[in-house]
Design an enzyme around this catalytic site. Sequence first.
Site, PDB file in Angstrom:
ATOM      1  CE  LYS A 172     -34.656  57.365 -82.564  1.00 27.62           C
ATOM      2  NZ  LYS A 172     -34.883  57.856 -83.947  1.00 27.62           N
ATOM      3  CB  SER A 188     -35.284  61.676 -83.287  1.00 25.06           C
ATOM      4  OG  SER A 188     -35.515  60.545 -84.106  1.00 25.06           O
ATOM      5  CB  SER A 196     -34.418  60.212 -87.064  1.00 26.60           C
ATOM      6  OG  SER A 196     -35.190  61.308 -86.642  1.00 26.60           O
TER       7      SER A 196
HETATM    8  N1  GLN Z   1     -36.731  65.521 -87.766  1.00 24.35           N
HETATM    9  C1  GLN Z   1     -37.822  64.848 -88.403  1.00 24.35           C
HETATM   10  C2  GLN Z   1     -39.059  65.009 -87.564  1.00 24.35           C
HETATM   11  O1  GLN Z   1     -38.991  65.654 -86.593  1.00 24.35           O
HETATM   12  C3  GLN Z   1     -37.503  63.411 -88.643  1.00 24.35           C
HETATM   13  C4  GLN Z   1     -37.609  62.582 -87.446  1.00 24.35           C
HETATM   14  C5  GLN Z   1     -37.314  61.143 -87.697  1.00 24.35           C
HETATM   15  O2  GLN Z   1     -36.772  60.781 -88.743  1.00 24.35           O
HETATM   16  N2  GLN Z   1     -37.726  60.314 -86.764  1.00 24.35           N
HETATM   17  O3  GLN Z   1     -40.092  64.506 -87.870  1.00 24.35           O
END
Ligand code: GLN
Length: 483
Positions: free
Chosen positions: A77, A152, A176
């Site tokens: 990532k 994400s 994520s």
């Molecule tokens: N979808 C969650 C957020 O928007 C988690 C994101 C993540 O785990 N980086 O904060």
Amino acid sequence: MNLFSLEARELAAELRRGSLGPVEVTRAFLERIEEKNPALGAFLAVTPERALERAAELESLPPAERGPLHGLPFAWKDNLHLDGEPLTCGSRILEGYRAPYTATALQRLLQAGAVPLGRTNMDEFAMGSSTETSAFGPTRNPWDPSRVPGGSSGGSAAAVAARLVPAALGSDTGGSIRQPAALCGVTGLKPTYGRVSRYGLVAFGSSLDQVGPLARTARDAGLLLSVLAGPDPRDPTTLPGQGPPRPGDPPEDLKGIRVGLVKEHMEQDLDPGVKERVLAALEVMEDLGARVEEVSLPEAEFALPAYYLTAVSEASSNLARFDGIRFGARVDRDGDLGGLYEATRGEKFGLEVKRRILLGTFCLSRGYYEAWYKKALQARALLARALERLFARVDLLAGPTSPRAAFPLEEKLADPVGMYLCDSFTVAANLAGLPALSLPCGFTAGLPVGLQLMGPPLSEERILAAGAAFQSVTTHHQAEPEP
Ligand code: GLN
């Protein structure tokens, strides 16, 4: 032998044995990425020279010196630093930035012999559940390119699902790794907070962030974790003690394992197809000998608000470092420092990131801190204690990873709360620092469904063994999207 259908563990075994060479494997995956990535947008950048150079070095290693991931291609990532490579976090504010050092998680994979193929797309600064807030365009779901891959870490999940790499790294602050794994039909693990070093991971919510693997199976995730886990003097939040041993044969059954199904999660607004697949998966676990019982977690209702208040607060503080002076982009119109900050942050951060910085700054402001940030800390403590009590009764909690399968691109972009609701079942593990795994448990309307298994701190081996037992009698993880 179809290289691309091999699991990471199988491919690594062939490479170690020498029946396949690192260079031919690296070339094959690079070609496949070149062919398939343009339609998917899973990779932001491919690093063919670096990959081939590394593969060539590995080629000449005598068998005794080959690491556990010898020659295994992987992606990471784009919020993890790899020395000399650009790093964007899916944001324009990091334009021109190059990593001056390497993240510990990446370093460990490289030391174990893995070959770095490229950086994957992500929601800007990991804020999102669809990979659509990336400044570089969305990633598409390999099962249906009109739908999101989740987020994400959507680029990593899509890359593994489309067989562009056998394994990838993601980060998980509120789901994520697990939610995109669920939406793309792959296996993703968020380790216990502190199990894997965060050194070199760009911080979002520092008390929540963890790095972890996405792969096709629980055993593959275990193989990666055995390399990734362990203390790091550069991340003082890493836990002492060794990482888990490399996974052996999966247990054949789940005899004696007590599994709790959180009643409140099943009662919530849950897609009927998802619910059905999860209940069917629990029956499979029962057939394997597990004792499944319904448990109640009334504190589950605090999870999402506590998470969002905490995450935005920590983000507003962490993202203050992107000021136009120290990293990446700078917009300087009139030579005035305040103006430089304002113009850089105003022009280069995307909407979702700005929304969160504003909300987080508000939560931490004098007069509001007690009402919002402190309340969130209290709710977080209540939730963590309730989970601790549940884990005195059951070994694992099981349930859906995500309330629904992959949704159409743009459906939730203008509906932030709708987007946040994607994280209803995943954020508790981050708030309580617990390990959690998402694994494929079937399909609804042709789209993958994820089963989440969560356990007490440092129970990764137990969770992964349960996942491996499940995958030894199911084939959902073997399904491949149409080429
Ligand atoms: N979808 C969650 C957020 O928007 C988690 C994101 C993540 O785990 N980086 O904060």
